[in-house]
Design an enzyme around this catalytic site. Structure first.
Site, mmCIF file in Angstrom:
data_model
loop_
_atom_site.group_PDB
_atom_site.id
_atom_site.type_symbol
_atom_site.label_atom_id
_atom_site.label_comp_id
_atom_site.label_asym_id
_atom_site.label_seq_id
_atom_site.Cartn_x
_atom_site.Cartn_y
_atom_site.Cartn_z
ATOM 1 C CG HIS A 213 -25.268 12.126 13.494
ATOM 2 N ND1 HIS A 213 -25.643 11.489 12.350
ATOM 3 C CD2 HIS A 213 -26.056 11.638 14.469
ATOM 4 C CE1 HIS A 213 -26.620 10.644 12.619
ATOM 5 N NE2 HIS A 213 -26.892 10.708 13.905
HETATM 6 C C1 UD1 Z 1 -29.997 11.890 18.010
HETATM 7 C C2 UD1 Z 1 -30.400 10.428 18.079
HETATM 8 C C3 UD1 Z 1 -29.847 9.697 16.860
HETATM 9 C C4 UD1 Z 1 -30.232 10.379 15.584
HETATM 10 C C5 UD1 Z 1 -29.804 11.828 15.642
HETATM 11 C C6 UD1 Z 1 -30.214 12.552 14.377
HETATM 12 C C7 UD1 Z 1 -30.514 9.499 20.373
HETATM 13 C C8 UD1 Z 1 -29.829 8.654 21.368
HETATM 14 N N1 UD1 Z 1 -29.824 9.767 19.258
HETATM 15 O O1 UD1 Z 1 -28.607 11.965 18.169
HETATM 16 O O2 UD1 Z 1 -30.373 8.393 16.852
HETATM 17 O O3 UD1 Z 1 -29.617 9.743 14.482
HETATM 18 O O4 UD1 Z 1 -30.430 12.429 16.772
HETATM 19 O O5 UD1 Z 1 -29.991 13.899 14.474
HETATM 20 O O6 UD1 Z 1 -31.635 9.908 20.579
HETATM 21 N N2 UD1 Z 1 -28.230 19.799 19.371
HETATM 22 C C9 UD1 Z 1 -28.442 21.080 18.915
HETATM 23 N N3 UD1 Z 1 -29.645 21.385 18.392
HETATM 24 C C10 UD1 Z 1 -30.651 20.462 18.296
HETATM 25 C C11 UD1 Z 1 -30.409 19.169 18.775
HETATM 26 C C12 UD1 Z 1 -29.202 18.851 19.304
HETATM 27 O O7 UD1 Z 1 -27.561 21.928 18.976
HETATM 28 O O8 UD1 Z 1 -31.757 20.805 17.811
HETATM 29 C C13 UD1 Z 1 -26.927 19.452 19.966
HETATM 30 C C14 UD1 Z 1 -27.082 19.023 21.411
HETATM 31 O O9 UD1 Z 1 -26.897 20.070 22.249
HETATM 32 C C15 UD1 Z 1 -26.012 17.961 21.564
HETATM 33 C C16 UD1 Z 1 -25.819 17.400 20.179
HETATM 34 O O10 UD1 Z 1 -26.424 18.327 19.269
HETATM 35 O O11 UD1 Z 1 -24.808 18.517 21.980
HETATM 36 C C17 UD1 Z 1 -26.414 16.051 20.056
HETATM 37 O O12 UD1 Z 1 -27.838 16.043 20.197
HETATM 38 P P1 UD1 Z 1 -28.644 14.800 20.822
HETATM 39 O O13 UD1 Z 1 -30.099 14.974 20.611
HETATM 40 O O14 UD1 Z 1 -28.167 14.537 22.171
HETATM 41 O O15 UD1 Z 1 -28.189 13.539 20.001
HETATM 42 P P2 UD1 Z 1 -27.860 13.354 18.476
HETATM 43 O O16 UD1 Z 1 -26.409 13.115 18.347
HETATM 44 O O17 UD1 Z 1 -28.500 14.440 17.656
#
Ligand code: UD1
Length: 372
Positions: A213
């Site tokens: 991811h």
């Molecule tokens: C975050 C953490 C990372 C961790 C990862 C585990 C930071 C900088 N990064 O990264 O360290 O390893 O989580 O999952 O904090 N999204 C959903 N549903 C959710 C959450 C996110 O659809 O419940 C989507 C968001 O819209 C976004 C993408 O997933 O487009 C990424 O989510 P985001 O929380 O920004 O960062 P992660 O890549 O999950």
């Protein structure tokens, strides 16, 4: 029982939940024997899908948060800003005496800044780890958080050394071990076979698990496609179970047909995910936390990153960094399949009791007179 000092426990994203669960339990255990330390659970809402959040609360018996800041998705700056504004509002309404943050996600850094600016001391669990890679948002989060942390709870001697090198005095560093491993060991007997197990024809020791991811691996369709192709040819017909993170799902949906031995599933709840890992032949990942769990379970781990902030998983554990070039997968898999993967050992103090050490120290640091 009189009201003792209040500790805010911050959780925002999936890898935080398994780290806070045992800390809450350890504080509660101390309260049961006389401590008046109080805690308030603050969920920032950075992760909000049931599969990224609620499932973990339910399976790990984490109490309902006292406050949910509901910040949701956004850019790094948008999320940081929203968490800061909303956490500041909460603290202005009701102060705590210590803000405890865990790990390295955006919520960790944002809440630490807010608390420290209101002159509330900060404790950081999993402090001092460094990858040296500034292109990862987590590394920035680690550096900023540690720059304004009062009390450092660490997982390794390497982390202790990093902090000393940065000028942190020994009295503020507490080498306690790994709370993520507390959760792993406490729940090992509860691991649960996922519902798709039979239907997917999975056999213990004969399939691999993959998680991917990180933006560097999955945000480019072209690069991610090359990784999937390299895995497809490298695993020689074995199944690869791939729980797909929401960020990765966006890229995957644009890729069209995928190698058919990939078993694509939703993000798995904690007990199912670790059942899959515990029975796997090996794991291919770009996660940090997974490299620690595989080390403790003795499962070979191939990490598609150039650096790690958790070097003991490589020097002592079952993990190996192969970089992000898909061409490196084949030789690594060949070594795995010919039985040449190294045996690992469990790093010091990853013994399931780290949260007890943290809770005891919190009572001491907060001068909690009633503590036993
Ligand atoms: C975050 C953490 C990372 C961790 C990862 C585990 C930071 C900088 N990064 O990264 O360290 O390893 O989580 O999952 O904090 N999204 C959903 N549903 C959710 C959450 C996110 O659809 O419940 C989507 C968001 O819209 C976004 C993408 O997933 O487009 C990424 O989510 P985001 O929380 O920004 O960062 P992660 O890549 O999950």
């Amino acid at each position: 029982m009189s009201d003792g000092p209040l500790v805010d426990i911050i959780a925002g994203a999936r890898p935080n939940f398994m780290k806070i669960a045992p800390i809450i339990r350890a504080i509660e255990a101390r309260r049961a024997s006389g401590s008046t330390l109080r805690w308030r659970l603050v969920h920032t809402g950075q992760h909000y899908d049931a599969r990224m959040s609620a499932d973990f609360f339910e399976q790990l018996h984490i109490p309902k948060p006292d406050a949910n800041l509901e910040v949701g998705s956004g850019t790094q700056a948008e999320q940081t800003a929203a968490i800061m504004v909303r956490y500041e509002q909460l603290l202005l309404q009701a102060r705590c005496q210590l803000c405890l943050v865990v790990g390295d996600v955006t919520s960790t850094m944002a809440c630490a800044i807010v608390a420290q600016k209101l002159c509330i001391p900060v404790a950081h669990v999993e402090a001092g780890i460094r990858s040296g890679d500034w292109s990862m948002p987590e590394e920035i989060n680690r550096m900023v958080t540690d720059a304004i942390t009062n009390y450092f709870f660490t997982t390794s001697e390497v982390a202790n050394g990093n902090l000393r090198q940065a000028g942190v005095s020994d009295e503020r560093i507490f080498f306690v071990g790994n709370t993520m491993i507390d959760t792993l060991l406490a729940n090992r007997s509860r691991f649960k076979q996922p519902a798709f197990w039979e239907q997917s024809g999975l056999v213990p020791g004969q399939y691999l698990v993959m998680t991917m991811h990180r933006p560097a691996n999955v945000d480019s369709e072209h690069a991610f496609h090359a990784v999937l192709q390299a895995i497809a040819s490298g695993v020689q017909g074995r199944k690869v179970v791939f729980p797909v993170h929401p960020r990765t799902a966006k890229t995957l949906s644009a890729l069209g047909a995928l190698p058919n031995h990939l078993v694509l599933v939703d993000p798995q709840p904690y007990l199912e995910f670790n059942y899959l890992v515990a029975h796997a032949m090996a794991v291919i990942t770009d996660s940090g936390g997974v490299t620690e769990e595989t080390t403790v379970m003795g499962i070979p781990c191939i990490t598609m990153r150039n650096t790690t902030e958790r070097p003991e998983t490589v020097t002592m554990g079952t993990n190996e960094l192969i970089g992000t070039d898909p061409a490196a997968l084949r030789p690594a898999l060949d070594r795995l399949f010919t039985g040449q993967w190294k045996q690992g050992a469990v790093p010091p103090l990853w013994d399931g009791r780290s949260s007890e050490r943290i809770a005891a120290r919190l009572d001491e640091l907060l001068g909690n007179a009633n503590a036993t």
